[in-house]
Each structure stands twice: as C-alpha cells, then as structure tokens.
Write a protein that holds these residues in place. Structure first.
Motif, PDB file in Angstrom:
ATOM      1  N   PHE A  55     -14.078   0.293 -14.814  1.00 59.74           N
ATOM      2  CA  PHE A  55     -14.043   0.998 -14.002  1.00 59.74           C
ATOM      3  C   PHE A  55     -13.165   2.356 -14.382  1.00 59.74           C
ATOM      4  CE2 PHE A  55     -13.808   3.581  -9.983  1.00 59.74           C
ATOM      5  CZ  PHE A  55     -14.557   4.458  -9.706  1.00 59.74           C
ATOM      6  N   PRO A  56     -11.457   1.163 -14.609  1.00 54.30           N
ATOM      7  CA  PRO A  56     -10.292   2.484 -13.956  1.00 54.30           C
ATOM      8  C   PRO A  56     -10.074   3.263 -15.360  1.00 54.30           C
ATOM      9  CG  PRO A  56      -9.848   0.616 -13.468  1.00 54.30           C
ATOM     10  CD  PRO A  56     -11.199   0.078 -13.517  1.00 54.30           C
ATOM     11  N   ARG A  86      -0.532   7.396 -10.592  1.00 50.37           N
ATOM     12  CA  ARG A  86      -1.472   6.007  -9.861  1.00 50.37           C
ATOM     13  C   ARG A  86      -1.758   5.414 -11.324  1.00 50.37           C
ATOM     14  NH1 ARG A  86      -4.372   7.666  -5.153  1.00 50.37           N
ATOM     15  NH2 ARG A  86      -2.672   7.145  -3.545  1.00 50.37           N
ATOM     16  N   GLU A 129      -3.529  13.735  -3.132  1.00 47.91           N
ATOM     17  CA  GLU A 129      -4.511  12.921  -3.830  1.00 47.91           C
ATOM     18  C   GLU A 129      -4.583  13.352  -5.695  1.00 47.91           C
ATOM     19  OE1 GLU A 129      -6.340   9.722  -2.749  1.00 47.91           O
ATOM     20  OE2 GLU A 129      -4.755   9.953  -1.899  1.00 47.91           O
ATOM     21  N   GLU A 130      -4.351  14.324  -5.585  1.00 50.99           N
ATOM     22  CA  GLU A 130      -4.352  14.525  -7.531  1.00 50.99           C
ATOM     23  C   GLU A 130      -3.846  14.411  -8.063  1.00 50.99           C
ATOM     24  OE1 GLU A 130      -6.273  16.723  -3.923  1.00 50.99           O
ATOM     25  OE2 GLU A 130      -7.191  17.883  -5.373  1.00 50.99           O
ATOM     26  N   ARG A 154      -8.856   5.110  -4.972  1.00 57.81           N
ATOM     27  CA  ARG A 154      -8.531   6.111  -4.940  1.00 57.81           C
ATOM     28  C   ARG A 154      -7.480   5.604  -6.130  1.00 57.81           C
ATOM     29  NH1 ARG A 154      -6.365   5.405   1.047  1.00 57.81           N
ATOM     30  NH2 ARG A 154      -4.694   7.240   0.093  1.00 57.81           N
ATOM     31  N   MET A 155      -7.136   3.998  -6.603  1.00 58.32           N
ATOM     32  CA  MET A 155      -6.063   3.607  -7.133  1.00 58.32           C
ATOM     33  C   MET A 155      -6.451   4.252  -8.384  1.00 58.32           C
ATOM     34  SD  MET A 155      -3.464   2.638  -6.051  1.00 58.32           S
ATOM     35  CE  MET A 155      -2.743   1.702  -7.717  1.00 58.32           C
ATOM     36  N   SER A 156      -8.307   4.395  -9.179  1.00 52.05           N
ATOM     37  CA  SER A 156      -8.670   4.445 -10.009  1.00 52.05           C
ATOM     38  C   SER A 156      -8.318   6.362 -10.356  1.00 52.05           C
ATOM     39  CB  SER A 156     -10.083   3.895 -10.799  1.00 52.05           C
ATOM     40  OG  SER A 156      -9.745   2.738 -10.913  1.00 52.05           O
ATOM     41  N   GLY A 157      -8.197   6.930  -9.536  1.00 51.18           N
ATOM     42  CA  GLY A 157      -7.805   8.567  -9.889  1.00 51.18           C
ATOM     43  C   GLY A 157      -9.224   8.747  -9.186  1.00 51.18           C
ATOM     44  N   VAL A 158      -9.900   8.059  -8.022  1.00 46.18           N
ATOM     45  CA  VAL A 158     -11.166   8.863  -8.191  1.00 46.18           C
ATOM     46  C   VAL A 158     -11.235   8.939  -6.302  1.00 46.18           C
ATOM     47  CG1 VAL A 158     -13.220   8.631  -7.839  1.00 46.18           C
ATOM     48  CG2 VAL A 158     -12.518   7.292  -9.197  1.00 46.18           C
ATOM     49  N   LEU A 159     -11.586  10.174  -5.803  1.00 47.16           N
ATOM     50  CA  LEU A 159     -11.431  10.997  -4.577  1.00 47.16           C
ATOM     51  C   LEU A 159     -12.795  10.683  -4.121  1.00 47.16           C
ATOM     52  CD1 LEU A 159     -10.919  14.595  -4.783  1.00 47.16           C
ATOM     53  CD2 LEU A 159      -9.285  12.519  -4.743  1.00 47.16           C
ATOM     54  N   ARG A 178     -15.480  16.007 -13.701  1.00 42.47           N
ATOM     55  CA  ARG A 178     -16.579  15.054 -13.909  1.00 42.47           C
ATOM     56  C   ARG A 178     -17.285  15.079 -12.540  1.00 42.47           C
ATOM     57  NH1 ARG A 178     -11.822  11.176 -14.073  1.00 42.47           N
ATOM     58  NH2 ARG A 178     -11.372  11.971 -12.168  1.00 42.47           N
ATOM     59  N   ASP A 216      -9.882   2.211  -1.557  1.00 39.98           N
ATOM     60  CA  ASP A 216      -8.969   2.193  -1.856  1.00 39.98           C
ATOM     61  C   ASP A 216      -8.667   1.935  -3.277  1.00 39.98           C
ATOM     62  OD1 ASP A 216      -7.327   2.709   1.116  1.00 39.98           O
ATOM     63  OD2 ASP A 216      -7.273   0.981   1.373  1.00 39.98           O
ATOM     64  N   ALA A 261       1.625   1.617  -3.497  1.00 41.18           N
ATOM     65  CA  ALA A 261       0.603   2.611  -4.412  1.00 41.18           C
ATOM     66  C   ALA A 261       0.152   3.945  -4.042  1.00 41.18           C
ATOM     67  CB  ALA A 261      -0.839   1.571  -4.153  1.00 41.18           C
ATOM     68  N   GLY A 262       1.085   4.561  -2.736  1.00 37.44           N
ATOM     69  CA  GLY A 262       0.527   5.944  -2.449  1.00 37.44           C
ATOM     70  C   GLY A 262      -0.323   5.827  -1.849  1.00 37.44           C
ATOM     71  N   LEU A 263      -1.390   4.547  -1.596  1.00 35.96           N
ATOM     72  CA  LEU A 263      -1.787   4.829  -0.150  1.00 35.96           C
ATOM     73  C   LEU A 263      -1.959   5.076   1.197  1.00 35.96           C
ATOM     74  CD1 LEU A 263      -4.275   1.684  -2.013  1.00 35.96           C
ATOM     75  CD2 LEU A 263      -5.062   3.888  -2.590  1.00 35.96           C
ATOM     76  N   ILE A 264      -1.052   4.462   1.854  1.00 39.20           N
ATOM     77  CA  ILE A 264      -0.041   5.066   2.587  1.00 39.20           C
ATOM     78  C   ILE A 264       0.853   5.970   2.996  1.00 39.20           C
ATOM     79  CG2 ILE A 264       0.390   3.736   5.023  1.00 39.20           C
ATOM     80  CD1 ILE A 264      -1.447   1.444   4.268  1.00 39.20           C
ATOM     81  N   ALA A 303      -2.927  11.326  -8.617  1.00 42.56           N
ATOM     82  CA  ALA A 303      -3.582  10.654  -9.561  1.00 42.56           C
ATOM     83  C   ALA A 303      -3.065  10.320 -10.823  1.00 42.56           C
ATOM     84  CB  ALA A 303      -5.067  11.031 -10.062  1.00 42.56           C
ATOM     85  N   GLN A 340     -13.357   5.556 -15.946  1.00 41.54           N
ATOM     86  CA  GLN A 340     -13.149   7.079 -15.562  1.00 41.54           C
ATOM     87  C   GLN A 340     -11.869   7.617 -15.398  1.00 41.54           C
ATOM     88  OE1 GLN A 340     -14.563   8.582 -12.129  1.00 41.54           O
ATOM     89  NE2 GLN A 340     -15.588   6.904 -12.426  1.00 41.54           N
ATOM     90  N   LYS A 363       0.959  -0.951   0.073  1.00 40.42           N
ATOM     91  CA  LYS A 363      -0.115   0.063   0.026  1.00 40.42           C
ATOM     92  C   LYS A 363       0.648   1.479   0.008  1.00 40.42           C
ATOM     93  CE  LYS A 363      -4.026  -1.693   1.652  1.00 40.42           C
ATOM     94  NZ  LYS A 363      -5.967  -1.707   2.464  1.00 40.42           N
ATOM     95  N   ILE A 388      -0.115   2.141 -12.389  1.00 42.89           N
ATOM     96  CA  ILE A 388      -0.422   0.989 -11.415  1.00 42.89           C
ATOM     97  C   ILE A 388      -1.552   0.510 -11.207  1.00 42.89           C
ATOM     98  CG2 ILE A 388       0.602   0.575  -8.751  1.00 42.89           C
ATOM     99  CD1 ILE A 388       1.814   2.797  -8.517  1.00 42.89           C
ATOM    100  N   GLY A 389      -1.437  -0.758 -11.161  1.00 42.58           N
ATOM    101  CA  GLY A 389      -2.686  -1.305 -11.287  1.00 42.58           C
ATOM    102  C   GLY A 389      -2.935  -2.210  -9.639  1.00 42.58           C
TER     103      GLY A 389
END
Lengths: 246, 258, 274
Positions: free
Chosen positions: A101-102, A77, A70-71, C145-150, C49, C142, A48-51, A74, A105, A45, A80-81
């Motif tokens: 979804f990815p 990320r 976070e912005e 967030r990985m898909s660039g969505v807040l 968006r 999480d 992935a930049g999540l933590i 983006a 988006q 994590k 990264i999968g």
C-alpha cells in the motif's frame, strides 16, 4: 533525525505528555519503556505527526514541522514507517495489498510493486500468505505483516508501537531477530515502544523511561538494570516494593 | 438464464433470513416462558425504563414536533386551494396519530434505544460477560433480556403518547407560522374531527413496534460474533430488521383493525 | 471566601457544558462536510489521485444492501398510506376521484424521497459509521495517514458521491413502488379506477424538481453525518457501537429536519400552487 522540544499533549482535558524533550540521532535505536497508560504510544504518535503537540516543537531532520497540515506532512511521513499496536492492517485488502500500500500510494506501477512486496514478505517469513485476508492471520503473522508494511518503502525512521505485545516468547525472539537484521542492513533509525524490557534491550542501544506523561529517565540499554533511578530499577526488576504507583 | 451463482446467492440469503426470523421467534418464546410465572426483577426494569426514557425523550419530542409540522406543510396546498382552513388540523392530526407519529417515533426509538441495546449486549457478548452470567447459574434471558424487552415496550408506548401531543402542538405552531391559521381554528379542527379511535389506532401500533424493536435488538446483540467489527455489523442488522418489522406490522395492524 | 462555586455558577456550568460540546460537534460536522467537498476537488481536480473504481464499488455496496429493503418497506407503507387516505377522503369529501392526484403529489414531492432516505439512513448510515468507526479504533485511519492518504479523501469521498447517485436511483424505485402499491390498494379495497389513478400527465415538473432536490440533499447528508460519527469513534467495540447508533439517529433526524426546511421553502415559493 527527530527531536522533541518541551512537548506537551492534552486531549479531552487530560494531560497525556508533559515537558518531553528528546533527540534521536540518525541511525540510533531507541527503546521506550514504562508502565501501562504512561504515554508511550502518545509519544511515538507525536513523532509520526499523528497527534499534534499542544505545546512544544517537533523537529524532523532540522525542519520544524509543528502545526503542519496533513498535506504538508505527507512527504515527511513518506520517510517514516510505523508499526501500530493493533496491527492496523486494512481489512479491505489482502496481505500483499496491505504490504504494498505505501508504495502503491506513491504511484509505483504494479509490475514494479509485485517483486518488492514478495521480497519483503520473504524477509519477514510470510512468503505464501500474500493472498490471505488479515483476519486469517495469527497475531504473530499480523505483527510481521505490519513490519513488512512499515519498512517496504525503505524509510529513514521506523516507529514500532509494541512490536511483541501478545506474542509468545519464541515468536517474540523471532520478531526482535528480524528487527535487528533489518536495521543492521538498512541503517535506519528505530524507535520501539515495549512493555517487554528483556526482549527490547536485545534490539535497542538506548532507553527512555516514560512515567505519568514525563520522561523519568534516559540512558544506555546495557546498564538499565543498574540505572541510578529507583523507578526504573523497580520497573525492570518487577519488584513489588518501590516508588512506582500501581 | 439466471446464473447458478445468482441462484446460490439468493438461496443463501433466503436461508440467512429464515435463520434470523427463527432465532427471533425462539427468543420471543424464551422471553414469554420467562414471564410465566411473572417473576420480575423490578429494580432492573425501573432502571431500564429510566435510562431508555431519558435517552430518547429529547429526540422523540423533536421528531414528533417536526412530524406534526411537516404534515401541516404537506396538506397546505390542498387546504389553500379549497380554502378549507378548518380541515388543516384534521388532515395533519389524522396522519400523525395513525401513521406518521408511531412510525417516525418508532424508527427514532429503534435508532436510539434499540441500536444502543444491541451495542451494549453485543459488547457484553464479545467480552464473554454473558458466559460469565451463565457460569454463575444466572439465566441471561431472565436477568438481562426480559427487563429490557418490557422496558422498551412500555417506554415506546409512553413516548408515542407524549409524542402525539407534541406533534399536535407542532402542527398548530407551524399552521400559525406558515399558514396563518390561528390556535382556536386548529384546536377545533382537532377536537371536532379526530376520534379516540384515531389515537388508539396509533397506540396499538406503538405497542407492537416496541415489542418488535426490543426482540430484534436483543437477538442481534446476543448473537454477535467477531469483536468490534461484529458489534457494528450487529447494530446495523438490528436497525434494519426493526425497520422492516415496523413496516410489516404497520400494514397488518392497519388492515386488522379496519 | 469559600472555594466552592456558588449555585448559579454551578448551574451555568452544568448548562454550558452540553452547549459547548454541541457547538464543538457542530463545528466538527461542518469540518467533515467541507473536508469532503475539498476532497472531491483534490481527487477529481487536475492531477488528483482518485482510487480506481471506488465510487462504483460503493454504489454497488449501497444498492446491493438496500434494494430489497427499500422495495419491501416502501411497498408496504404505500399500501398503508393509501388505505388511510381513502378512509379519510371518503369520510371528509365522499369522493375518491382526487385521491390519486393528491397521493401522487405527496409521493413524488415528499414521501418517496423522505421515506427512502429514512430507510437509507438506517441501512447506509449505520454501515458507513460501523466501517469507518472500526477502522478508526483499530488505527487503520492512522496507517492511511502514515502513507500520505487523507482518510476523508480515501474513504468518505467515494461514499459521498455513491450515496448521492444511489439515493436518487433508489428514490425513483421506492416512489414508483410506493405509488404502484398505493394504486393497487385503492383499486382492490376501494374500487378506485386504476385509469384515473395512474395518469402520468398529473406529475408536475415542480413536484419532480422538489423530490429530486430532496433526494440529492438527503444523499449528501447521510454519509456526512455518518462519516462524522465514525471518525469520532473512540475505544473499542463500545466506541464502534456508539458511533453506529449515533449515525442512525443523527442521519434520520437530519433527513426529517431537511425535509421540513425544504418543504417550507417550497411552500413559501409556490404557495397553493404546489
């Protein structure tokens, strides 16, 4: 591809990672092993930049991204999968919606999205399940749907958190066959966390051993059973006597 | 014309509500039967009383204080226009003791203790701990449910009595700060106009509310299905059912004791 | 000399810990509010968006879940309050001609919005916390967030906007039902002439304004407090249960505290004319 420099993580007063330094070159396949609650999931994590790391730096493709918002993260990320331990399939979308979804988006139009989702679902052996809800899938199918979602945007790095936990031995072999074929074709970098060492070494080339929040060992996967570190030897062989604390 | 789908939907809703009401009634029966003869696990009862009281006293006291103050603020325009400061305490006290106090304290208790109870029992249900008890030939109703029901009933009544007191203090404080009515005027306005009947009217209600909160929260806890999502859904259903029960009981008790 | 801290130090630490925790939680709560407001600008500003139809879907979910609930509870409480008010008025003044006017003032400027919001805090608040909390513990946030969505933009912004609109709408409905049920009680149990009771000319614009301001404030506060509780969820089913419980109590209390603040403010502004 991705590098951690002296990373430490503290959360709610507990030290989860300490002094972790690790470099994963592009195209490498790294396995992360270790006992339960050693900090393996925290490690991926952080990648992935999540933590956010409490101390140390996270460098992705030569760019220091430590402390980025976070912005700003983006676009990083987007390359990264990630497959999550608990699948993390969205329960408000069907399987096709989850896998697509990815890309959706990123503003990919629906008519371009459909064929790509179908192609990915076929690759992971889930053709015909696109309109099912995640709750209707078995554990193995959820993992495969998660893998399809993690890889649909052709990421340069894929992080797998426990790709085979809770799966039977046959399904486990199938998942690793799938990962091998995927990465042989794409050449993407892979980091896979698993407690199932025997399965993992059929996929990865190198292994790190995480113990109590620290990297205790780093070495090639092929010679893992003969590793010089007694901790690793005991963990791999499953022996009861040894330096590992239960 | 009403579509067939709407009718089907309404029918399904009605059946679901009926099933839940039936389930709660069934649990009420089981609890009453477990109380005859009254073989009680006293330690478990005391433990629950302590836990529930501890957990909800601060929020109940705060709510009661604000409720008392609110009633003074709401009656203020009327009191100011008539220049009848001696009525302020009565207007606020009457509303707080009979209605606002028991209802708001009941809703807060339902959110704090009732919902927590549903979450706890729900987690025990999804992790098969209730089946574990049954395997040891321990009746979950007698061992888990009865002490909780009794504890909630007793504790809500006690908290309402404490809350009433806090609310009257809140009313006096706010009357002093906002309306410039001194303590003595407020005290005599309470003492001369409020009767024990007003006080007990609210206390009867809190007993009934406590029973309703306890039974609905236990019922939705032990009938949880489907993991973490199911627990969240059950807590939601329990607090809604408790709120509806509180309003319905309030109506019937008001009319029955008039 | 001794390593163990002295009694006052330990007492201070015991007192300080909850204070620090509360301060941190308050800070986080403000963070959620500011994040949501920023999320509205991000989603609805230039080039934003916004998830298509998400606000409408949430409005439908809130309305569908709460319509009958609000109607039933407010109807019954309207009858009870009228009953108690008539008893009190006949004892105090012996004249029930003022009852309709006072009841209308209270329903429009306070009981209508506040009791509707108390019900919505239970229904909608618990729902939001349960949804977001279970998405948090199953790592779906999480994954977003990985898909660039807040997560705040994607989940909380539509719920925030939908909650404000629907709280106002349900307040209008709830207040109307409460007032109607009260009038019926006054007529049937105390013989108050419905014509003197139902006189729309008695509604003052400042009562309407106060009621509307309250409804909008509650509608904004409920999803913020509940979303904050959901985002804090940890662990598994216990965590989700805890988040849901905290959301009900937190948003109910937010409604009461905001009601108090707004009512005192209005009284200070208008005094005896309110």
């Amino acid at each position: 591809m991705i590098e951690l420099r002296d990373v430490g993580v503290e959360l709610g007063g507990a030290t989860l990672l300490r002094g972790v330094s690790l470099a994963v070159p592009a195209g490498a396949r790294l396995g992360v092993i270790g006992p339960a609650a050693a900090g393996k999931s925290v490690l991926v994590k952080v990648m992935a930049g999540l933590i956010p790391p409490t101390t140390g730096r996270l460098i992705i493709d030569g760019t220091d991204v430590t402390g980025w918002s976070e912005e700003k993260l983006a676009p990083v990320r987007a390359r990264i999968g990630m497959l999550f331990q608990n699948y993390a399939l969205y329960d408000f979308l069907d399987v096709a919606g989850n896998v697509g979804f990815p890309l959706a988006q990123r503003g990919l139009a629906a008519d371009a999205l459909g064929p790509r989702v179908l192609e990915r679902l076929r690759a992971v052996g889930l053709a015909g399940s696109e309109f099912k809800q995640p709750s209707q899938l078995s554990g193995g199918m959820k993992k495969r749907a998660g893998i399809a979602r993690a890889t649909i945007a052709a990421p340069e790095l894929v992080l797998y958190d426990e790709p085979t936990a809770g799966l039977d031995p046959v399904t486990t072999s199938k998942v690793y066959d799938l990962l091998r074929a995927d990465h042989d074709a794409s050449g993407a970098t892979a980091v896979a966390v698993s407690s199932d060492v025997a399965g993992l070494v059929t996929f990865v080339t190198d292994v790190v051993f995480v113990y109590r929040g620290q990297l205790a060992y780093q070495g090639p996967a092929a010679t893992l059973a003969d590793a010089p570190d007694p901790l690793v030897r005991q963990f791999v062989s499953g022996a009861l006597d040894g330096p590992l604390e239960a | 014309m009403i579509g067939e789908r709407t009718l089907t939907l309404l029918g399904a809703r009605a059946i679901a509500v009926t099933r839940e009401v039936g389930g709660i009634a069934l649990m009420t029966g089981q609890v009453l039967r477990a109380l005859l003869p009254p073989r009680l696990d006293g330690r478990e009862l005391v433990r629950n009383l302590h836990r529930m009281g501890n957990r909800s006293l601060p929020i109940v006291a705060l709510t009661a204080f604000f409720a008392g103050g609110l009633m003074v603020v709401q009656s203020a325009p009327f009191v100011k226009r008539l220049g009848a400061t001696s009525l302020a305490g009565w207007a606020a006290g009457y509303a707080v003791l009979r209605e606002i106090g028991p209802i708001l304290i009941g809703l807060m208790f339902s959110g704090r203790v009732g919902a927590n109870n549903t979450a706890e029992l729900g987690t025990m249900t999804v992790t098969e701990q209730l089946d574990g008890l049954r395997a040891l030939a321990i009746d979950p109703i007698r061992y888990l449910i009865v002490p909780r029901v009794l504890a909630m009933l007793i504790m809500l009544t006690a908290l309402t009595i404490i809350g009433d007191l806090v609310a009257l203090v809140g009313a006096a404080v706010v009357a002093y700060l906002v309306l410039d009515i001194d303590w003595r005027t407020m005290y005599f306005s309470f003492a001369d106009n409020l009767t024990p009947h007003d006080f007990f009217h609210g206390v009867y209600k809190s007993v009934a509310f406590g029973a309703a909160i306890a039974l609905t929260s236990c019922y939705f806890g032990v009938t949880v299905k489907g993991g973490a999502v199911g627990v969240g859904r059950a807590v939601n259903a329990a607090v809604v059912a408790a709120a509806v029960s509180i309003m319905l009981l309030d109506f019937f008790i008001t009319y029955a004791t008039a | 000399m001794s390593a163990a801290p002295s009694l006052p130090v330990r007492a201070l630490a015991a007192l300080g810990r909850p204070v620090v925790a509360a301060a941190r939680a308050t800070l986080e709560l403000w963070g959620v509010l500011i994040g949501t407001l920023a999320g509205i600008i991000r989603s609805y500003g230039k080039g934003g968006r916004r998830p298509r139809g998400a606000v409408l879907a949430q409005m439908y979910a809130i309305g569908n879940r709460s319509l009958v609930f609000v109607a039933v509870t407010l109807g019954f409480i309207g009858m009870v309050m009228m009953y108690q008010a008539c008893l009190q008025f006949s004892r105090a003044i012996g004249d029930l001609s003022q009852v309709g006017l006072q009841f209308l003032r209270l329903v429009v400027s306070d009981f209508g919005p506040t009791l509707t919001a108390m019900m919505l805090a239970t229904r909608v608040g618990a729902g939001i916390a349960a949804e977001i909390g279970s998405m948090k513990v199953t790592e779906q946030l999480d994954a977003l967030r990985m898909s660039g969505v807040l997560p705040i933009d994607y989940l909380l912004v539509p719920r925030f906007l939908a909650s404000i609109v629907m709280t106002v709408a349900l307040t209008i409905l709830g207040a109307a039902i409460m007032y109607g049920a009260g009038g019926l009680t006054a007529w049937l149990s105390f013989g108050v002439n419905p014509r003197t009771f139902f006189d729309p000319a008695m509604v003052q614009p400042r009562h309407l304004a106060l009621g509307l301001i309250k409804a909008v404030t509650y509608g904004a506060a409920i999803p913020i407090v509940s979303g904050f509780c959901g985002l804090r969820a940890r662990g598994s089913s216990e965590g989700v249960g805890w988040a849901t419980t905290a959301a009900v109590v937190g948003s109910s209390f937010a409604v009461i505290a905001l009601d108090f603040a707004l009512s005192v403010g209005a009284l200070w502004l208008f005094g005896g004319d309110l």
